[in-house]
Scaffold this motif. Structure first.
Motif, PDB file in Angstrom:
ATOM      1  N   ALA A   2      15.142  18.133 -24.331  1.00 50.73           N
ATOM      2  CA  ALA A   2      15.115  17.146 -22.915  1.00 50.73           C
ATOM      3  C   ALA A   2      14.753  17.952 -21.744  1.00 50.73           C
ATOM      4  N   THR A   3      15.030  19.727 -22.187  1.00 51.48           N
ATOM      5  CA  THR A   3      15.378  20.578 -20.727  1.00 51.48           C
ATOM      6  C   THR A   3      14.184  21.295 -20.453  1.00 51.48           C
ATOM      7  N   GLN A   4      13.310  21.130 -21.769  1.00 54.90           N
ATOM      8  CA  GLN A   4      12.953  22.287 -21.948  1.00 54.90           C
ATOM      9  C   GLN A   4      11.090  21.838 -22.458  1.00 54.90           C
ATOM     10  N   GLN A   5      11.223  20.249 -22.762  1.00 51.88           N
ATOM     11  CA  GLN A   5       9.366  19.715 -23.178  1.00 51.88           C
ATOM     12  C   GLN A   5       9.690  18.797 -22.223  1.00 51.88           C
ATOM     13  N   LYS A   6       9.243  19.159 -20.681  1.00 52.91           N
ATOM     14  CA  LYS A   6       9.936  17.760 -19.975  1.00 52.91           C
ATOM     15  C   LYS A   6       8.522  17.047 -19.807  1.00 52.91           C
ATOM     16  N   ASP A   7       8.163  15.830 -19.570  1.00 53.38           N
ATOM     17  CA  ASP A   7       7.776  14.976 -19.021  1.00 53.38           C
ATOM     18  C   ASP A   7       6.505  14.870 -20.923  1.00 53.38           C
ATOM     19  N   THR A   8       7.286  15.116 -21.513  1.00 52.65           N
ATOM     20  CA  THR A   8       6.469  13.928 -23.174  1.00 52.65           C
ATOM     21  C   THR A   8       6.734  13.290 -24.160  1.00 52.65           C
ATOM     22  N   ILE A   9       6.420  12.879 -24.728  1.00 50.56           N
ATOM     23  CA  ILE A   9       6.624  11.591 -25.449  1.00 50.56           C
ATOM     24  C   ILE A   9       8.134  12.356 -26.041  1.00 50.56           C
ATOM     25  N   ILE A  10       8.070  13.929 -26.595  1.00 54.00           N
ATOM     26  CA  ILE A  10       9.434  14.364 -27.749  1.00 54.00           C
ATOM     27  C   ILE A  10      10.570  13.951 -27.057  1.00 54.00           C
ATOM     28  N   ALA A  11      10.198  14.176 -25.471  1.00 58.13           N
ATOM     29  CA  ALA A  11      11.542  14.075 -24.326  1.00 58.13           C
ATOM     30  C   ALA A  11      11.935  13.274 -24.120  1.00 58.13           C
ATOM     31  N   ASP A  12      11.359  11.597 -24.153  1.00 59.73           N
ATOM     32  CA  ASP A  12      11.172  10.386 -23.881  1.00 59.73           C
ATOM     33  C   ASP A  12      11.718   9.760 -25.062  1.00 59.73           C
ATOM     34  N   LEU A  13      11.432  10.625 -26.123  1.00 64.33           N
ATOM     35  CA  LEU A  13      12.426   9.825 -27.405  1.00 64.33           C
ATOM     36  C   LEU A  13      13.946  10.548 -27.558  1.00 64.33           C
ATOM     37  N   LYS A  26      18.050  13.062 -22.072  1.00 66.02           N
ATOM     38  CA  LYS A  26      17.493  13.076 -21.173  1.00 66.02           C
ATOM     39  C   LYS A  26      17.467  11.948 -20.696  1.00 66.02           C
ATOM     40  N   TRP A  27      18.254  11.174 -20.911  1.00 62.28           N
ATOM     41  CA  TRP A  27      18.353   9.711 -20.630  1.00 62.28           C
ATOM     42  C   TRP A  27      19.675  10.151 -19.397  1.00 62.28           C
ATOM     43  N   ALA A  28      20.841  10.663 -20.357  1.00 66.60           N
ATOM     44  CA  ALA A  28      21.704  10.505 -20.360  1.00 66.60           C
ATOM     45  C   ALA A  28      21.334  11.514 -19.074  1.00 66.60           C
ATOM     46  N   LEU A  29      21.050  12.846 -19.584  1.00 62.86           N
ATOM     47  CA  LEU A  29      21.110  13.852 -18.017  1.00 62.86           C
ATOM     48  C   LEU A  29      20.322  13.031 -16.512  1.00 62.86           C
ATOM     49  N   GLU A  30      19.594  12.532 -16.323  1.00 61.19           N
ATOM     50  CA  GLU A  30      19.056  11.846 -15.656  1.00 61.19           C
ATOM     51  C   GLU A  30      19.416  10.733 -14.978  1.00 61.19           C
TER      52      GLU A  30
END
Length: 1130
Positions: free
Chosen positions: A1051-1062, A1066-1070
């Motif tokens: 979530a922190t390294q692959q930003k703005d990707t579908i993998i990160a959105d899954l 990522k959502w908790a940190l955001e």
């Protein structure tokens, strides 16, 4: 990517600072358009300055269009307005609606970091409270302020250069590219940092975002409250929260403090100006109001008072909580004590809940035990009274017989020939007749008195309740009435059974019970199971594990299944119960003479597994009572259910340990023999019609085995069809069985018939049991090959199954006929592979064997699923529905959680320690809006809560499989577990935040952090359920530890990707960062927009983040439920 980011951020700041620039110009400019509709205050201002030439140098709508006029008239008018506060107030009021012009562009280009344009405008550039720096700048520039403020093109150029510059250049503060005014061929004083120039006589359009105006006139130091970038000749207002005073030259270092830029060498007239830069805090924090101070305006810095604290970039001081330490110039308040108080308060609340719930349960159990003991005493007193009355009746009968004969002789001698025989001399009916003249002897009178003690000629001998007729089972509601009814029935059954035994009567216990009961309840359905040529073959490997078994299991009889290891005893009973999985079944199975699936009767079939699968953290009575409530008929009254449970407890000898915990590996409970009896009692309380037991006497001593078998024989007398696997029974136990099923290796029948005829049958084959040898042990030793008996000519051990089939006239398979010549002995001992089949002698390849094993496993799972999902029901028993079972499961799980309070306390303690460590080591810094601390929070909370969620299902899977196979609701079980775990979902965030939040004191409120943590805990609990159900305990723990770390890295390294959105991380940190970023305004605007853009966050997504976390929790719970129903990981 960098250019696009720069343009977006530049547009953001441009749209906000353009309004500020326009406001600054209006405040300092003499030329503004007079709107026809003036308020009274504005009319007064117009009278004050009547000589101004407003029409000549008018401002177009919203300071656009024609631009701002310059020249002599402007300068002259400026001198007339310098320092006029009335004009400043008028213009501020007019400019409040200026943001509406930029609102659409801000939402389209800056929506990810600016949610409310008006509020952000007020927080950054609303100088209404203090406009002194504008008046001072107007005096310093002689009214020429509007010609020195940057246009849209200049600010866009500045911020583009700011974003596109590298880290090294940014730290050097020389990142503005060459432009029209400052380049290699033209470098004036205004190009130096902290200096600006005027545009002179030309008209300047602040909204012009394309052309940079030429500024080279009257270059001088930048006004305080503004910043003048290096290589730009214009001024930009500093936002609120910044401190932009006039710098002073440090003669020692030659640096203009506090901005760290040098004046040009060789120009003594070039003095230090104001600030030269406004960027993100990571690049430079020169203009930020320092921590420990607050800046009500951009030119004023005040120290923080005692009892207050001031963070970096503060415009006002914040009052500290009471009892918190806040000396002067405090950067933050020390509120650790409040965290400690919250922990103490939470512990007190939890202790109160625990003690209250425990005390409530204890009091309830005490009242129940008291009522039960009183009912038991009442029943015993009643039974004793009946025994005394019985004794008195026998004595009276003997006396009455002698008295009657004596009186008869006396009256017969004294009777006159003419006197009627029906009356005595006193006119009374004689003994032996009633009032109507009917004869009645004294024994009949005594019998009538006993049968109707409340009649006119008798008296009541009932002990206890003397108010009238006792209520029936369905009419009883109070605890005492129910227990009196149950124990009364049990004592009557005991008394009548004892009487029948004394009279050597063969009446069954069902007859005894029907005689004792005042209200007849529905009898059990008799089920006879007949099977012919029953054969089981593994689906993949085609290996036969049961071969040509024929026979019958009848109700009211106890059958023992015996044989050596590998004979298929458990497989045979599983096939009879319909639980054989992964096999192809051939042959015929009849239920009461009809071809019906045995699984359609699973509600009235009890299966006792070999392992003692009973809940260790429940008492004996709670285990039995739960199964009785869930598996008995829904319309059965509570009194009848209590009677069933009490009868089972009494028959199994569990009365002394009924209130004791069964015990687990960690916690000692009842003995092994008692645990085994509880395991059997769990199936007996549902009043089965068929009861199948897998080695119920293994591990028991002879006394316990005898007690258990007596209880099973009493069940058989009720009409129950009982079959059980037995190893090495004693001779006494052996003689208590009705039938014997003896299997040889390979799943073939050697004998199936009454126990009384087994020795006669084997004697005909030449197998005679020696003296002082237990017959079943001797037969098993023969089948195992340990003993070589003297058999009849031509009879061997391998021929015994064939001899039995021939003896009963069964069809003999062809391969078994060939085995008589010796070709099939090895085949039979290896499990019954068909020797005549092609390729039987060839060993299978590794791949074919592996594929066969895979097919066996797949078919086994399919059969297990089909068995549990089958809806056909022929048992005529309506068990409680899902909602009622959910209530029962809820009560059971609640008790279990209360008894696991120590484990929960350890979980809470670990969360507290994690909050202390992360709150101390990973501070929520202003530079990153707490991203680092929240990242560790997401990992730690995910790990600890997943580990806690594993216990909900990982240790209870085997109990669930048994309960589901008996027909209990899987949905009710799952929902009850999840409902109880919601308590942890609410409490664990409080426990963690009580340490982490109060050690950090981030700018976001504790409520905002708590809501995010609740959603996070709900999400990871669902993931923990899935791991617990799908994986083995060790693998589940490993996955629970690795998954949050891996997902956080993605979530922190692959930003703005579908993998990160899954990734849920990522959502908790955001959500955490957004909640904190909302509170960074004013001078923090560039830092906020840059940070959110670099991480791919959107400030409007807070609700979306929470919903995504909750949705993940729901989805993973559905996946966990699906895995729980479909898969069985042994």
């Amino acid at each position: 990517m960098a250019r696009v980011a720069g343009q977006q951020l530049a547009a953001a700041l441009l749209l906000l600072t353009s309004a500020a620039a326009a406001r600054a110009i209006a405040i300092g400019s003499p030329a503004y358009n007079v709107v026809p509709r003036l308020s009274s205050f504005e009319e007064h201002a117009a009278v004050v300055v009547p000589r101004l030439s407003f029409a000549e140098h008018a401002l177009d709508d919203d300071y656009g269009g024609d631009g701002v006029g310059g020249g002599a008239a402007s300068a002259a008018g400026g001198k007339g307005l310098v320092g006029n506060p009335v004009v400043a107030e008028i213009v501020n009021k007019r400019l409040k609606g200026l943001t509406a012009t930029f609102a659409r562009a801000i939402r389209s280009q800056l929506g990810y970091c600016i949610k409310d344009t008006d509020s952000e405008w007020d927080a950054a550039f609303n100088f209404t409270k203090d406009t002194s720096f504008l008046n001072n700048c107007m005096k310093q520039t002689n009214g020429d302020l509007h010609q020195r403020v940057c246009t849209a093109a200049e600010m866009k150029f500045y911020f583009n250069s700011l974003i596109e510059s590298g880290e090294e250049t940014r730290w050097e503060k020389s990142y503005v590219r060459p432009n029209k005014n400052c380049n290699l061929s033209s470098w004036i004083d205004g190009c130096e940092p902290g200096w600006a120039c005027s545009a002179g006589q030309q008209k300047v359009d602040l909204q012009d975002a394309k052309d940079i105006p030429y500024r080279a006139d009257d270059c001088q130091a930048c006004c305080p409250g503004f910043f003048c970038p290096h290589a730009l000749t214009c001024m930009i207002p500093c936002p609120l929260g910044a401190y932009c005073p006039l710098s002073t030259l440090n003669k020692t270092t030659g640096i203009c403090d506090p901005y760290n830029y040098q004046p040009p060498a060789g120009n003594p007239n070039h003095t230090c100006g104001s600030a030269d830069n406004w960027a993100d805090v990571m690049s430079t924090d020169d203009v930020f109001c320092p921590a420990g101070f607050y800046c009500p305006s951009t030119t004023q810095k005040l120290p923080c008072s005692s009892g207050y604290y001031c963070r970096k970039g503060s415009t006002s001081q914040t009052r500290c909580y009471k009892k918190s330490a806040c000396p002067p110039n405090s950067v933050n308040q020390d509120i650790t004590i409040f965290g400690m108080l919250l922990v103490i308060a939470s512990c007190l609340v939890l202790l109160i809940i625990y003690n209250f719930s425990g005390q409530l349960l204890t009091n309830r159990e005490k009242k129940q035990a008291k009522s039960r003991e009183a009912a038991a005493r009442y029943a015993k007193e009643t039974a004793q009274a009946r025994e005394r009355w019985k004794t008195a009746r026998e004595v009276a009968k003997k006396a009455s017989t002698g008295l009657q004969s004596q009186l008869s002789r006396t009256f017969s001698r004294k009777q006159k020939p003419g006197q009627p025989g029906g009356m005595s001399s006193k006119g009374l009916p004689p003994v032996g007749t009633d009032g109507a003249g009917k004869k009645e002897n004294l024994p009949d009178m005594m019998s009538s008195l006993e049968e109707n003690p409340d009649g006119p000629e008798g008296f009541n001998m009932e002990i206890g309740d003397k108010t009238g007729k006792k209520p029936k089972g369905k009419q009883m509601h109070s605890r005492s009435q129910i227990f009196k009814y149950a124990y009364g029935q049990i004592e009557k059954e005991k008394a009548i059974q004892q009487e029948m035994e004394e009279n050597d009567n063969n009446m069954s216990l069902s007859g005894v019970v029907s005689m004792a009961k005042e209200h007849e309840v529905g009898s059990r359905m008799p089920i006879e199971v007949a099977f012919k040529d029953l054969t089981l073959t593994l689906t993949g490997s085609k290996k036969k594990i049961l071969r040509s078994v024929s026979g019958k299991l009848m109700p009211g009889r106890v059958a023992a299944v015996m044989g050596p290891s590998g004979a298929g005893k458990t497989t045979f009973l599983s096939a009879v119960a319909g639980k054989a999985t992964g096999c192809d079944t051939s042959g015929l199975v009849l239920i009461n003479g009809k071809v019906e699936p045995i699984r359609a009767y699973k509600r009235i079939i009890g299966f006792v597994p070999q392992d003692d699968i009973v809940h260790g953290n429940l008492t004996v009575e709670e285990n039995l009572w739960f199964n009785a409530r869930c598996r008995l008929a829904a319309d059965m009254s509570k009194a009848e259910k209590v009677l069933v449970v009490e009868r089972v407890i009494e028959s199994l000898g569990l009365q002394p340990v009924r209130d004791s915990l069964v015990g687990t590996v960690e916690q000692r409970g009842i003995s092994g023999g008692q645990r085994k009896r509880v395991n059997v009692g769990v199936e007996m309380v549902m009043e089965p019609s068929v009861l199948i037991l897998d080695e119920p006497t293994s591990g028991l001593d002879s006394a316990s085995s005898l007690l258990l078998l007596r209880a099973l024989r009493r069940e058989a007398l009720e009409g129950v069809n009982i079959s059980m696997v037995v190893h090495q029974p004693s001779y006494t136990l052996y003689r208590m069985f009705d039938d014997l099923i003896l299997l040889a290796k390979g799943g073939m029948t050697v004998y199936h018939g009454p126990v009384k005829k087994v020795e006669e049958y084997f004697s005909g084959l030449g197998i005679v049991v020696p003296d002082r040898v237990n017959p079943p042990d001797y037969y098993i030793d023969i089948l195992e090959g340990i003993v070589k008996p003297n058999m009849s000519a031509g009879v061997t051990v391998k021929d015994l199954p064939l001899r039995w089939m021939v003896h009963n006239g069964y069809d003999v398979p062809r391969d078994m006929l060939q085995s008589t010549s010796g070709s099939g002995s090895e085949s039979s001992s290896r499990g019954g592979t068909d020797a005549s089949s092609p390729g039987a002698d060839a060993s299978p390849s590794f791949l074919s064997e592996m594929w066969a094993n895979i097919k066996d496993t797949i078919m086994q799972k399919k059969d297990e699923f089909d068995y549990n999902k089958s809806t056909l029901d022929l048992s005529n028993r309506n068990t409680p529905g899902i909602l009622r079972q959910y209530r029962y499961f809820l009560g059971r799980v609640g008790k279990q959680r209360l008894r696991e309070a120590r484990i929960l306390a350890v979980d809470y303690l670990i969360l507290c320690l994690a909050g202390i460590c992360l709150g101390t080591l990973a501070k929520v810094s202003d530079e990153t809006f707490g991203a680092l601390g929240y990242t560790y929070t997401v990992i730690a909370v995910s790990l600890l809560c997943k580990i806690g969620a594993l216990r909900s299902f990982a240790l209870d899977k085997i109990y669930y499989w048994r309960e589901r196979a008996s027909g209990m609701s899987s949905l009710a079980y799952f929902m009850a577990k999840d409902t109880i775990d919601h308590f942890n979902t609410i409490v664990k965030p409080i426990v963690y935040l009580s340490m982490f939040y109060f050690f950090n004191n981030p700018r976001s409120s504790i409520w905002e952090n708590y809501v995010v943590l609740v959603a996070l805990v709900y999400c990871v609990t669902g993931i923990g359920y899935t791991f617990a159900i799908f994986f083995q305990p060790g693998s589940a723990q490993l996955w629970s530890a690795l998954l949050p770390v891996v997902l956080t890295l993605i979530a922190t390294q692959q930003k703005d990707t579908i993998i990160a959105d899954l990734c849920y991380t990522k959502w908790a940190l955001e959500a955490f960062v957004i909640a904190n970023a909302h509170n960074y305004t004013g001078v923090w605007l560039i830092t906020r927009c840059g940070s959110l853009q670099s991480n791919g966050y959107d400030i409007s997504n807070r609700s979306l983040c929470l919903w995504v976390l909750v949705a993940n929790g729901v989805i993973f719970r559905c996946v966990a439920f699906f895995c729980m129903v479909v898969f069985q990981k042994h």
